[in-house]
Design a protein around this motif. Structure first.
Motif, PDB file in Angstrom:
ATOM      1  N   VAL A  34      59.367-179.612   3.734  1.00 36.05           N
ATOM      2  CA  VAL A  34      59.345-178.202   4.136  1.00 36.05           C
ATOM      3  C   VAL A  34      58.047-177.855   4.834  1.00 36.05           C
ATOM      4  O   VAL A  34      58.004-177.050   5.764  1.00 36.05           O
ATOM      5  N   GLY A  35      56.956-178.460   4.395  1.00 32.28           N
ATOM      6  CA  GLY A  35      55.649-178.021   4.866  1.00 32.28           C
ATOM      7  C   GLY A  35      55.145-176.907   3.970  1.00 32.28           C
ATOM      8  O   GLY A  35      55.690-176.653   2.894  1.00 32.28           O
ATOM      9  N   ARG A  36      54.140-176.207   4.428  1.00 27.44           N
ATOM     10  CA  ARG A  36      53.531-175.177   3.590  1.00 27.44           C
ATOM     11  C   ARG A  36      53.935-173.787   4.085  1.00 27.44           C
ATOM     12  O   ARG A  36      53.452-173.324   5.132  1.00 27.44           O
ATOM     13  N   PRO A  37      54.817-173.083   3.351  1.00 30.55           N
ATOM     14  CA  PRO A  37      55.165-171.720   3.752  1.00 30.55           C
ATOM     15  C   PRO A  37      54.028-170.748   3.439  1.00 30.55           C
ATOM     16  O   PRO A  37      53.125-171.054   2.651  1.00 30.55           O
ATOM     17  N   GLU A  38      54.091-169.577   4.053  1.00 29.58           N
ATOM     18  CA  GLU A  38      53.113-168.527   3.746  1.00 29.58           C
ATOM     19  C   GLU A  38      53.329-167.992   2.332  1.00 29.58           C
ATOM     20  O   GLU A  38      52.382-167.618   1.635  1.00 29.58           O
ATOM     21  N   ALA A  39      54.584-167.937   1.915  1.00 34.64           N
ATOM     22  CA  ALA A  39      54.942-167.435   0.584  1.00 34.64           C
ATOM     23  C   ALA A  39      56.359-167.893   0.281  1.00 34.64           C
ATOM     24  O   ALA A  39      57.076-168.385   1.161  1.00 34.64           O
ATOM     25  N   ILE A  40      56.766-167.731  -0.979  1.00 37.11           N
ATOM     26  CA  ILE A  40      58.104-168.125  -1.416  1.00 37.11           C
ATOM     27  C   ILE A  40      58.757-166.937  -2.107  1.00 37.11           C
ATOM     28  O   ILE A  40      58.150-166.302  -2.971  1.00 37.11           O
ATOM     29  N   LEU A  41      59.990-166.647  -1.722  1.00 39.90           N
ATOM     30  CA  LEU A  41      60.817-165.660  -2.415  1.00 39.90           C
ATOM     31  C   LEU A  41      61.920-166.436  -3.112  1.00 39.90           C
ATOM     32  O   LEU A  41      62.726-167.105  -2.453  1.00 39.90           O
ATOM     33  N   ARG A 153      62.130-165.154   6.992  1.00 39.81           N
ATOM     34  CA  ARG A 153      61.943-166.559   7.356  1.00 39.81           C
ATOM     35  C   ARG A 153      61.044-166.705   8.572  1.00 39.81           C
ATOM     36  O   ARG A 153      60.217-167.620   8.646  1.00 39.81           O
ATOM     37  N   ALA A 154      61.201-165.788   9.539  1.00 40.67           N
ATOM     38  CA  ALA A 154      60.358-165.831  10.738  1.00 40.67           C
ATOM     39  C   ALA A 154      58.927-165.409  10.435  1.00 40.67           C
ATOM     40  O   ALA A 154      58.027-165.619  11.258  1.00 40.67           O
ATOM     41  N   GLU A 155      58.718-164.835   9.254  1.00 40.13           N
ATOM     42  CA  GLU A 155      57.384-164.419   8.820  1.00 40.13           C
ATOM     43  C   GLU A 155      56.746-165.466   7.915  1.00 40.13           C
ATOM     44  O   GLU A 155      55.754-165.202   7.248  1.00 40.13           O
ATOM     45  N   GLY A 156      57.335-166.660   7.903  1.00 40.12           N
ATOM     46  CA  GLY A 156      56.757-167.765   7.156  1.00 40.12           C
ATOM     47  C   GLY A 156      57.136-167.825   5.695  1.00 40.12           C
ATOM     48  O   GLY A 156      56.527-168.585   4.931  1.00 40.12           O
ATOM     49  N   VAL A 157      58.153-167.067   5.299  1.00 38.56           N
ATOM     50  CA  VAL A 157      58.556-167.021   3.888  1.00 38.56           C
ATOM     51  C   VAL A 157      59.714-167.988   3.654  1.00 38.56           C
ATOM     52  O   VAL A 157      60.733-167.933   4.345  1.00 38.56           O
ATOM     53  N   LEU A 158      59.547-168.855   2.687  1.00 41.34           N
ATOM     54  CA  LEU A 158      60.613-169.763   2.262  1.00 41.34           C
ATOM     55  C   LEU A 158      61.472-169.035   1.233  1.00 41.34           C
ATOM     56  O   LEU A 158      60.966-168.590   0.197  1.00 41.34           O
ATOM     57  N   ILE A 159      62.759-168.892   1.515  1.00 36.39           N
ATOM     58  CA  ILE A 159      63.682-168.242   0.590  1.00 36.39           C
ATOM     59  C   ILE A 159      64.415-169.326  -0.184  1.00 36.39           C
ATOM     60  O   ILE A 159      65.005-170.237   0.403  1.00 36.39           O
ATOM     61  N   VAL A 160      64.373-169.237  -1.515  1.00 37.76           N
ATOM     62  CA  VAL A 160      64.964-170.246  -2.382  1.00 37.76           C
ATOM     63  C   VAL A 160      65.926-169.580  -3.357  1.00 37.76           C
ATOM     64  O   VAL A 160      65.528-168.729  -4.154  1.00 37.76           O
ATOM     65  N   GLY A 161      67.194-169.968  -3.282  1.00 43.93           N
ATOM     66  CA  GLY A 161      68.149-169.629  -4.324  1.00 43.93           C
ATOM     67  C   GLY A 161      68.198-170.783  -5.302  1.00 43.93           C
ATOM     68  O   GLY A 161      68.319-171.936  -4.893  1.00 43.93           O
ATOM     69  N   SER A 162      68.084-170.498  -6.598  1.00 42.67           N
ATOM     70  CA  SER A 162      68.027-171.551  -7.612  1.00 42.67           C
ATOM     71  C   SER A 162      69.159-171.377  -8.604  1.00 42.67           C
ATOM     72  O   SER A 162      69.277-170.336  -9.254  1.00 42.67           O
TER      73      SER A 162
END
Length: 263
Positions: A34-41, A153-162
């Motif tokens: 993935v690399g390093r996102p700005e943040a994770i939701l 996502r375009a703002e560097g946020v990785l969205i994760v459904g778990s």
């Protein structure tokens, strides 16, 4: 700023951290892909709220919301800080959809959030905000929630459904036991619908297909999938990993979006 994909990840049983399961190896390698996102939701199956809610404590506690596991499992911590800007932006996007999201300063990260993140991003140095599921919400509602969040996502946020593609705790078996037919059938149904982009067919869940009710006696473990799929804002997704845990629990993982990972 790199556009991030949207992911649906399995969290499995909490003792996934103590095993040598293929899904553990997949998650441990995921961060470098993935690399390093700005943040994770992150949206976990283990938090449902009558109104959408967000973690807002500066460093939410690591919640060990399980019992009967080895003592060492209760020593794990995931001390990621939150991101007030991401919380505000998420609230704005949800408000545009007509949902008033609440701030929850007492809520910690449940194991559906911290187990996969601990494996993929073990340093816990990326800001994380957890968003609840909508209690009683449908697959379509959660897909629409994901659509609303897609601009992140375009703002560097990785969205994760778990969650899990199959989750019937009454049907567990010894680790390594071949999965039952109904589990592989539902897993294949989800993979086909994802890769062909047949979201409408998938959103008949939990009423169809016939294997859905057996795969999910209650729907919460599959609803994060729809948030992640909606956030992909594209016509199809990709299955990144497939394995089964305790015989019947699907550990399939999916990537969505024009920044999606390759299988």
């Amino acid at each position: 700023m790199t556009k991030q994909p949207s992911l649906f990840l399995p969290h499995g049983a909490p003792d996934l951290l103590l095993t040598e399961h293929p899904a553990k190896r997949f998650l441990a390698e995921l961060g470098s892909r993935v690399g390093r996102p700005e943040a994770i939701l992150v949206i976990s199956a283990h938090w449902e709220s009558p109104r959408l809610a967000l973690t807002t404590a500066s460093t939410p506690e690591t919640v060990h919301d399980f019992y009967g596991f080895p003592a060492e499992l209760y020593e794990y911590r995931y001390p990621a800080r939150t991101d007030a800007g991401l919380s505000r932006r998420t609230i704005e996007l949800l408000a545009d959809l007509g949902y008033a999201a609440e701030a929850d300063g007492a809520r910690g990260f449940d194991h559906g959030a911290w187990v996969p993140l601990l494996l993929a991003f073990p340093e816990a140095d990326i800001p994380v905000v957890q968003l609840s599921l909508l209690a009683g919400g449908t697959a379509r509602q959660h897909f629409e929630i994901g659509r609303a969040l897609a601009p992140l996502r375009a703002e560097g946020v990785l969205i994760v459904g778990s969650g899990s593609v199959t989750h019937n705790l009454r049907a567990l078996g010894p680790e390594g036991t071949p999965p039952p037919v109904w589990a592989t059938a539902f897993d294949d149904f989800v993979a086909f619908g994802t890769e062909s982009g047949d979201w409408d067919d998938l959103m008949h869940f939990p009423d169809a297909p016939d294997s859905a009710r057996l795969a999910h006696p209650t729907p919460e473990h599959f609803l994060p999938f729809f948030v992640a799929a909606g956030a992909g804002d594209t016509d199809h997704g990709t299955r990144l990993h497939r394995s089964f845990s305790h015989s019947s629990i699907s550990m399939s993982a999916f990537s969505f979006g024009d920044g999606a990972l390759a299988a």
